[in-house]
Write a protein that holds these residues in place. Structure first.
Motif, PDB file in Angstrom:
ATOM      1  N   PRO A  80       1.052  59.855  72.980  1.00  0.00           N
ATOM      2  CA  PRO A  80       0.277  59.953  71.742  1.00  0.00           C
ATOM      3  C   PRO A  80       0.164  58.591  71.048  1.00  0.00           C
ATOM      4  CG  PRO A  80       2.150  61.487  71.753  1.00  0.00           C
ATOM      5  CD  PRO A  80       2.368  60.518  72.867  1.00  0.00           C
TER       6      PRO A  80
ATOM      7  N   LEU B 122       0.677  56.738  67.474  1.00  0.00           N
ATOM      8  CA  LEU B 122       1.314  56.838  66.162  1.00  0.00           C
ATOM      9  C   LEU B 122       0.513  55.930  65.220  1.00  0.00           C
ATOM     10  CD1 LEU B 122       5.138  56.523  65.376  1.00  0.00           C
ATOM     11  CD2 LEU B 122       3.367  55.786  63.812  1.00  0.00           C
TER      12      LEU B 122
ATOM     13  N   PHE C  84      -0.031  61.468  63.967  1.00  0.00           N
ATOM     14  CA  PHE C  84       0.116  61.443  65.421  1.00  0.00           C
ATOM     15  C   PHE C  84      -1.177  61.978  66.023  1.00  0.00           C
ATOM     16  CE2 PHE C  84       4.324  61.594  63.618  1.00  0.00           C
ATOM     17  CZ  PHE C  84       5.004  60.632  64.347  1.00  0.00           C
TER      18      PHE C  84
ATOM     19  N   TYR D 252      -0.540  66.104  64.167  1.00  0.00           N
ATOM     20  CA  TYR D 252       0.583  66.225  63.229  1.00  0.00           C
ATOM     21  C   TYR D 252       0.485  65.050  62.254  1.00  0.00           C
ATOM     22  CZ  TYR D 252       5.281  67.175  61.420  1.00  0.00           C
ATOM     23  OH  TYR D 252       6.342  67.488  60.600  1.00  0.00           O
TER      24      TYR D 252
ATOM     25  N   ILE E  31      11.487  63.359  63.780  1.00  0.00           N
ATOM     26  CA  ILE E  31      10.047  63.590  63.927  1.00  0.00           C
ATOM     27  C   ILE E  31       9.558  63.007  65.247  1.00  0.00           C
ATOM     28  CG2 ILE E  31       7.772  62.983  63.002  1.00  0.00           C
ATOM     29  CD1 ILE E  31       9.082  65.084  61.331  1.00  0.00           C
TER      30      ILE E  31
ATOM     31  N   ILE F 184       7.949  65.209  68.314  1.00  0.00           N
ATOM     32  CA  ILE F 184       6.576  64.975  68.771  1.00  0.00           C
ATOM     33  C   ILE F 184       6.570  64.649  70.263  1.00  0.00           C
ATOM     34  CG2 ILE F 184       4.584  63.442  68.571  1.00  0.00           C
ATOM     35  CD1 ILE F 184       4.803  65.361  66.245  1.00  0.00           C
ATOM     36  N   SER F 185       7.496  63.791  70.689  1.00  0.00           N
ATOM     37  CA  SER F 185       7.551  63.435  72.114  1.00  0.00           C
ATOM     38  C   SER F 185       7.850  64.654  72.977  1.00  0.00           C
ATOM     39  CB  SER F 185       8.612  62.351  72.345  1.00  0.00           C
ATOM     40  OG  SER F 185       8.212  61.128  71.756  1.00  0.00           O
TER      41      SER F 185
ATOM     42  N   THR G 251       7.235  67.843  72.239  1.00  0.00           N
ATOM     43  CA  THR G 251       6.072  68.732  72.229  1.00  0.00           C
ATOM     44  C   THR G 251       4.984  68.204  73.147  1.00  0.00           C
ATOM     45  OG1 THR G 251       6.566  69.404  69.952  1.00  0.00           O
ATOM     46  CG2 THR G 251       4.336  69.819  70.758  1.00  0.00           C
ATOM     47  N   TRP G 252       4.758  66.880  73.105  1.00  0.00           N
ATOM     48  CA  TRP G 252       3.737  66.268  73.964  1.00  0.00           C
ATOM     49  C   TRP G 252       4.074  66.481  75.449  1.00  0.00           C
ATOM     50  CZ3 TRP G 252      -0.966  64.270  73.171  1.00  0.00           C
ATOM     51  CH2 TRP G 252      -1.533  63.469  74.166  1.00  0.00           C
TER      52      TRP G 252
ATOM     53  N   VAL H 187      -0.481  71.133  71.525  1.00  0.00           N
ATOM     54  CA  VAL H 187      -1.070  69.919  70.962  1.00  0.00           C
ATOM     55  C   VAL H 187      -2.587  69.986  71.054  1.00  0.00           C
ATOM     56  CG1 VAL H 187      -1.311  67.422  71.255  1.00  0.00           C
ATOM     57  CG2 VAL H 187       0.945  68.490  71.447  1.00  0.00           C
TER      58      VAL H 187
END
Length: 697
Positions: free
Chosen positions: A40, A42, A109, A118, A137, A141-142, A144-145, A152
């Protein structure tokens, strides 16, 4: 990879050039890298004077462990919201949609396609106050990705569709009329805080555009049910005497955190001071001409702090603040290439460190007697009005001993100048400098300060030389420069519109045709780039590009919206352009104002500039052409500018020198003023006192 911000033209980005984060500027290459690495993006958005941006940078972006986590899992992009308002607008809309609120620093993100999934604002480095830590956070995020990509994709598609669905044009209203504008004025006045001044509650922002609109409403007689003069007077006096105003060096902070204007958020923005300069200069001349029905307490009088300062219009508090704001712009923000964007809220990481005082510090600088006198005058107490027993300086009452005050003020300022100073963002932003040009030229022309007009011209010339790129389809504006080196980001609608008005204002005050010719070229370029062909009178805020959506927001905020600035530029151009172009601009102006009707009806406090422009349009707009003799002293033109209501177009020159002077000449060997409202004109007069400007008919 390494940090790539060292060559940026934004001082805010350069502040992050030493971070261990592998920051990149916004670019196609950055998103290509995200696709190649399958990570992703940032996106971190902020600005140089932002206190919490500095806090998050120090806590998280300078932390090597967090930086490693960012570098490993993301392509990291840093954006200066002042340089790229288009990016900020798109992802702030996403942040508000996801969280219900926005602000800076903004942390989003994104997928490698630029779709947000997000968003948030400030995150502490570790869990605190109910907020998750930034490291948590990043890890979430990592994860979930990597493990729930379908979630996502679903979330990013949903928010992207929401953003696209909310970028339509505001519906056009039936057109402006006196009832609509009187209703907007009444609604604004209903929201006044009559005790502390201003509108609404804390935090309190200077209502710059609203003040200008209310002054015009009074001058045009559209506030008979409840005079707007009192609200303007109370707000301007409260701000000028409060801690939001720098009582030693002039200049206004961005806002007050309290209801009574005592404690500012200490950052000082060019745009606030440019807009407030316009309003205070307007108020100063309204006081001196009596056009608002009496001077009131802003008018000063014997012993007022304006006494002895010199030129017409300076002998009242509003006039003093006008002159001091000009001095602040020139002393604190002038770069040699235009005006800098801001002064930081922090000094050495401490908010307000440069500006606050204790009684002991006053005595140390001034001695016991003058120190005690100054503490009472400026309301510096042992308990303090700010933090840790310190106080901001206020100025509730004018002292009887003006000479003692001037001595005390000079010594305190000299001592304060020896303290550590806040950093300055030297980025020269087109729109904010254009707002300053308009304010300086208007104030200088109306209050007999030719040096202010000269500085306005110098600023406009600097913008034209460095921010304007000639082209076959007309000039293209760039958004910002640093040390005379222009950046890559293109100008937005507000840059074009405000610069047009600035150049037209210089044309009016100086009589020099090249300012008008440049203005009309910029205006035509803006029409070609930003007009919505499917919705006449609606405008996009950003030029065509590759962002997720093409943003547009016609609501006035801390600065006027690009659309309301465009309405002003078009209305003014229609009065000054040759006939063939004038009709086209007038039609565009009316179509644009029709798009502001709904905002004036539903949220008038967020339509201050719309209201000011609509009032000028309803009044005609008023145009005064002063035909001058060969040996003219210019006195009649100066007096007309001093007396004219806000929004009046005033030109002066030899007969036939300008379109408004065609067929008009001196009368009986004296300069003569020709007043028209739209296409209806009065007989010429040779005395400014004989001009009848209002009320709106």
């Amino acid at each position: 990879m390494a940090n790539r911000l060292v060559g940026a033209t934004s001082p805010y980005l350069r502040q992050h050039a030493e971070n261990p984060v592998h920051w990149r500027e916004w670019s196609d290459d950055a998103f290509a890298e995200a696709r190649e690495r399958d990570v992703p993006v940032l996106l971190s958005v902020g600005y140089a004077a932002c206190h919490w941006c500095h806090v998050m940078a120090h806590e998280s972006f300078e932390d090597r462990a967090l930086a490693a986590q960012m570098n490993d899992g993301f392509v990291c992009i840093k954006v200066d919201r002042e340089e790229r308002p288009d990016i900020d607008a798109v992802y702030m809309a996403a942040t508000v949609a996801m969280t219900g609120q926005g602000g800076w620093p903004m942390t989003c993100f994104l997928t490698p396609g630029g779709e947000p999934f997000y968003c948030g604002t400030y995150y502490p480095p570790v869990p605190r106050g109910g907020m998750p830590g930034f490291g948590q956070i990043l890890a979430a995020i990592s994860d979930t990705w990597a493990t729930r990509r379908d979630e996502v994709t679903e979330a990013s598609s949903r928010i992207a569709e929401h953003l696209r669905a909310n970028t339509g044009a505001v519906p056009a209203g039936p057109g402006i009329d006196a009832g609509l504008l009187a209703g907007a004025v009444a609604a604004i006045l209903d929201d006044e805080d009559p005790r502390a001044g201003g509108f609404g509650g804390a935090p309190k922002f200077p209502p710059s555009s609203v003040l200008e609109a209310l002054l015009r409403a009074g001058e045009y007689g559209l506030d008979s049910a409840r005079p707007s003069w009192g609200a303007v007077q109370r707000a301007c006096e409260a701000m000028a005497r409060g801690g939001i105003y720098d009582q030693l060096a002039g200049g206004f902070a961005r806002y007050a955190v309290d209801n009574d204007w005592v404690v500012p958020h200490f950052e000082k923005m060019l745009y606030d001071n440019a807009l407030l300069l316009r309003a205070y200069a307007h108020l100063a001349r309204s006081i001196s001409t009596g056009s608002m029905g009496g001077a009131g307490s802003m008018g000063g009088g014997a012993g007022s702090m304006g006494e002895g300062t010199g030129s017409t219009g300076d002998r009242n508090l509003a006039g003093r603040v006008t002159a001091e704001t000009v001095a602040f712009l020139n002393d604190a923000l002038w770069t040699g290439h235009g005006y800098a964007s801001s002064l930081d809220a922090d000094t050495d990481g401490v908010e307000g460190l440069t500006y606050v005082w204790t009684p002991a510090q006053l005595r140390e600088v001034l001695g016991d007697d003058d120190g005690a006198w100054a503490a009472e005058l400026f309301e510096v107490t042992e308990r303090g009005t700010f933090e840790n027993g310190t106080s901001t300086l206020q100025f509730e009452h004018d002292p009887d001993d003006a000479a003692r005050y001037e001595s005390v003020r000079a010594r305190l300022l000299a001592a304060r100048d020896r303290r550590p100073q806040p950093a300055r963002d030297d980025k020269v932003v087109t729109v904010w400098n254009a707002l300053a040009v308009t304010a300086l030229a208007e104030a200088g022309g109306a209050l007999a300060h030719p040096e202010w007009v000269e500085r306005a011209g110098e600023t406009a010339e600097a913008l034209w030389s460095s921010h304007v790129v000639p082209g076959d389809d007309g000039p293209t504006l760039r958004r910002a420069s640093l040390d005379g080196r222009v950046g890559e980001p293109l100008g937005a609608l507000d840059d074009y519109a405000a610069f047009t008005t600035a150049l037209l204002t210089l044309h009016q005050v100086t009589g020099e045709p090249h300012w008008r010719d440049r203005a009309l070229a910029v205006l035509d370029s803006a029409i070609g780039q930003f007009a919505d062909p499917d919705a006449p009178g609606a405008w996009y805020d950003a030029p065509p590009g590759t962002l997720l959506t093409r943003p547009r927001d016609p609501v006035d905020g801390a600065t006027p919206s690009g659309a309301s600035l465009m309405a002003e530029a078009l209305l003014t151009a229609a009065a000054l352009a040759p006939d063939d172009a004038a009709a086209r601009y007038a039609e565009f102006a009316d179509q644009t104002l029709a798009r502001g009707v709904l905002i004036l009806q539903k949220m008038p406090r967020s339509a201050g500039h719309w209201l000011a422009v609509a009032l000028a349009r309803l009044a005609g707009p008023i145009q005064v052409a002063v035909a001058q003799t060969a040996g003219s002293t210019g006195d009649l033109a100066r007096r007309v500018r001093h007396r004219a209501p806000g929004g009046t177009v005033v030109v002066a020159g030899d007969p036939g020198a300008l379109p408004l002077l065609d067929g008009r000449g001196p009368v009986d060997g004296a300069d003569a003023a020709y007043l028209c409202r739209g296409q209806v004109c009065d007989l010429p007069v040779t005395s400014a006192d004989r001009l009848e400007f209002g009320p709106i008919r």
